[in-house]
Design a protein around this motif. Structure first.
Motif, short mmCIF file in Angstrom:
data_model
loop_
_atom_site.label_atom_id
_atom_site.label_comp_id
_atom_site.label_asym_id
_atom_site.label_seq_id
_atom_site.Cartn_x
_atom_site.Cartn_y
_atom_site.Cartn_z
N ASN A 170 0.83 -1.21 0.00
CA ASN A 170 0.00 0.00 0.00
C ASN A 170 0.87 1.26 0.00
N HIS A 171 1.94 1.23 0.82
CA HIS A 171 2.83 2.38 0.94
C HIS A 171 3.67 2.55 -0.33
N PHE A 172 4.27 1.46 -0.79
CA PHE A 172 5.20 1.50 -1.93
C PHE A 172 4.49 1.88 -3.22
N LYS A 173 3.29 1.33 -3.41
CA LYS A 173 2.54 1.58 -4.65
C LYS A 173 1.53 2.71 -4.52
N ASN A 174 1.52 3.35 -3.33
CA ASN A 174 0.62 4.48 -3.08
C ASN A 174 -0.82 4.13 -3.43
N LEU A 175 -1.31 3.01 -2.86
CA LEU A 175 -2.63 2.51 -3.21
C LEU A 175 -3.77 3.26 -2.53
N GLY A 176 -3.48 3.94 -1.43
CA GLY A 176 -4.51 4.74 -0.76
C GLY A 176 -5.46 3.94 0.10
N LEU A 177 -5.06 2.75 0.57
CA LEU A 177 -5.94 1.93 1.40
C LEU A 177 -5.90 2.41 2.85
N GLU A 206 -14.20 -2.86 3.02
CA GLU A 206 -15.27 -2.22 3.79
C GLU A 206 -14.89 -0.79 4.17
N ASN A 207 -13.58 -0.58 4.47
CA ASN A 207 -13.11 0.73 4.90
C ASN A 207 -13.18 1.80 3.81
N ILE A 208 -13.29 1.38 2.54
CA ILE A 208 -13.22 2.36 1.44
C ILE A 208 -14.54 2.50 0.68
N LYS A 209 -15.56 1.76 1.09
CA LYS A 209 -16.82 1.76 0.33
C LYS A 209 -17.46 3.13 0.22
N SER A 210 -17.30 3.96 1.22
CA SER A 210 -17.97 5.27 1.20
C SER A 210 -17.16 6.33 0.46
#
Length: 301
Positions: A170-177, A206-210
Motif C-alpha cells: 500500500n505504501h510502496f505503490k501508493n494505493l490509498g488503502l 469495507e473501509n473504502i466503500k464510502s
C-alpha cells in the motif's frame, strides 16, 4: 496529513522558538520526535544519560508526526540553524531508499521500522520476565507448540509480517488503502489462530466503500490478492500490529482461564517502550543520538 497553512504556521513557530532559545543558550540542541509517547520515552532516557552529560543541552519535543518533524528540520536548514536533530520511525523508508541512514546524520531512524519492531530485533521480547508479564509461560509454550512456532518472537514476526507486507504494498505503490480500526479478532481464527488474509482484504474493502474513488481502490485490492505472499520478515513488521497480536493472544488465553490478566494493546505498547527505556543502550539509534549530542556546540557546527 496536516493542512499546508497549519503546517507552515507550526513550522514557523518552531523556528522562532529555536532562535529565542539560542539567545539564552548558544549551545542548546533540539531533539524532535514524532509523538507524545516518543517524547516521554526520550526524556526518560535523557534522565539516565544526564549522568554522562550527553543530554545536558538537549531539549526534546514532540512535533506530532513525521511530516511536521521533517518540515521543521528542512526549514531550520534553510535558515542555517544548527543543532537540530530528528528521531523518527524508519517505517518502510529503508525499503524505498537503502541509503536512508547515510545523510543527513542529524536525522536518526529507528533500528527497525519502529520502536516495537526494534525491540523484537534486539531480542528484548525473548526475555522470560517480559513474556511472563502477559502470559503464563507454560500455557504460552503449549499454545506456540500447537501452532508449530518455536518462540513468541517467531510467531509475531510471521503473523505481523503477513499484515505488514500488505501495508508495505500500500505504501510502496501508493494505493490509498485505509488500515485504521482493523478488527484484529476477525483476522485470526478462533480455533488455531491462523491468519485469514481474505478477511483482511474484506476489511480493507469495507473501509473504502464510502469513498468516491472506491471502485478504483477495490480494483487495487483485487490486484494485491494476485501478488505472491512474502516469507516472514521483520522488515515488514509494524509495531501497532505486534501489540494488537500480543493483546489478542492474551485475550484468547485469558478467556480460557489459562493466562494472566487481560491487557489491551496500549498497555502492551507502554510495557514494550518501558523495556526499551531499560535496554536503550543496545539500540544504534540512541548511540547515534549520543554522538550528535556530544559533537560541537550548535553555534560551532
Amino acid at each position: 496529513m496536516p493542512f499546508p497553512n497549519v503546517l507552515r504556521a507550526e513550522t514557523e513557530e518552531s523556528i522562532t522558538k529555536i532562535i529565542m532559545e539560542r539567545t539564552r543558550n548558544a549551545n542548546i540542541k533540539f531533539v524532535y520526535v514524532e509523538g507524545e509517547k516518543d517524547e516521554e520515552l526520550f526524556k526518560e532516557i535523557m534522565k539516565k544519560e544526564l549522568i554522562n552529560s550527553d543530554f545536558d543541552n538537549a531539549v526534546i519535543e514532540n512535533k506530532h508526526g513525521k511530516i511536521n518533524t521533517l518540515a521543521v528540520f528542512k526549514k531550520a536548514k534553510e535558515e542555517k540553524l544548527k543543532g537540530i536533530i530528528c528521531c523518527l520511525d524508519a517505517d518502510f523508508d529503508r525499503h524505498i531508499n537503502p541509503k536512508l541512514d547515510d545523510h543527513p546524520h542529524e536525522i536518526i531512524y529507528t533500528d527497525q521500522n519502529d520502536l516495537e519492531t526494534t525491540i523484537l530485533h534486539l531480542g528484548i521480547l525473548g526475555d522470560n520476565y517480559l513474556c511472563q508479564k502477559f502470559f503464563n509461560l507454560n500455557v504460552l509454550n503449549d499454545f506456540l507448540k500447537k501452532m508449530n512456532y518455536e518462540s513468541l518472537l517467531d510467531l509475531l514476526i510471521d503473523l505481523a509480517s503477513k499484515i505488514g507486507w500488505i501495508r508495505f504494498q500500500n505504501h510502496f505503490k501508493n494505493l490509498g488503502l485505509n488500515f485504521k480500526n482493523l478488527p484484529y479478532n476477525l483476522l485470526f481464527a478462533e480455533t488455531n489462530f491462523e491468519f485469514d488474509q481474505n478477511k483482511l482484504y474484506e476489511c480493507l474493502t469495507e473501509n473504502i466503500k464510502s469513498r468516491p474513488e472506491s471502485d478504483i481502490l477495490i480494483s487495487r485490492i483485487q490486484m494485491l490478492k494476485c501478488e505472491k505472499e512474502n516469507a516472514p520478515d521483520i522488515r515488514y513488521c509494524n509495531g501497532h500490529d505486534i501489540c494488537q497480536i500480543i493483546s489478542l493472544i492474551n485475550h484468547r488465553l485469558s478467556q480460557n482461564g489459562r493466562s494472566r490478566a487481560i491487557y489491551n494493546n496500549e498497555h502492551i505498547e507502554d510495557t514494550l517502550r518501558y523495556w526499551f527505556s531499560i535496554n536503550y543502550h543496545k539500540s544504534s539509534m540512541i548511540e547515534k543520538l549520543k554522538q550528535q549530542l556530544t559533537s560541537k556546540p550548535a553555534h560551532q557546527n
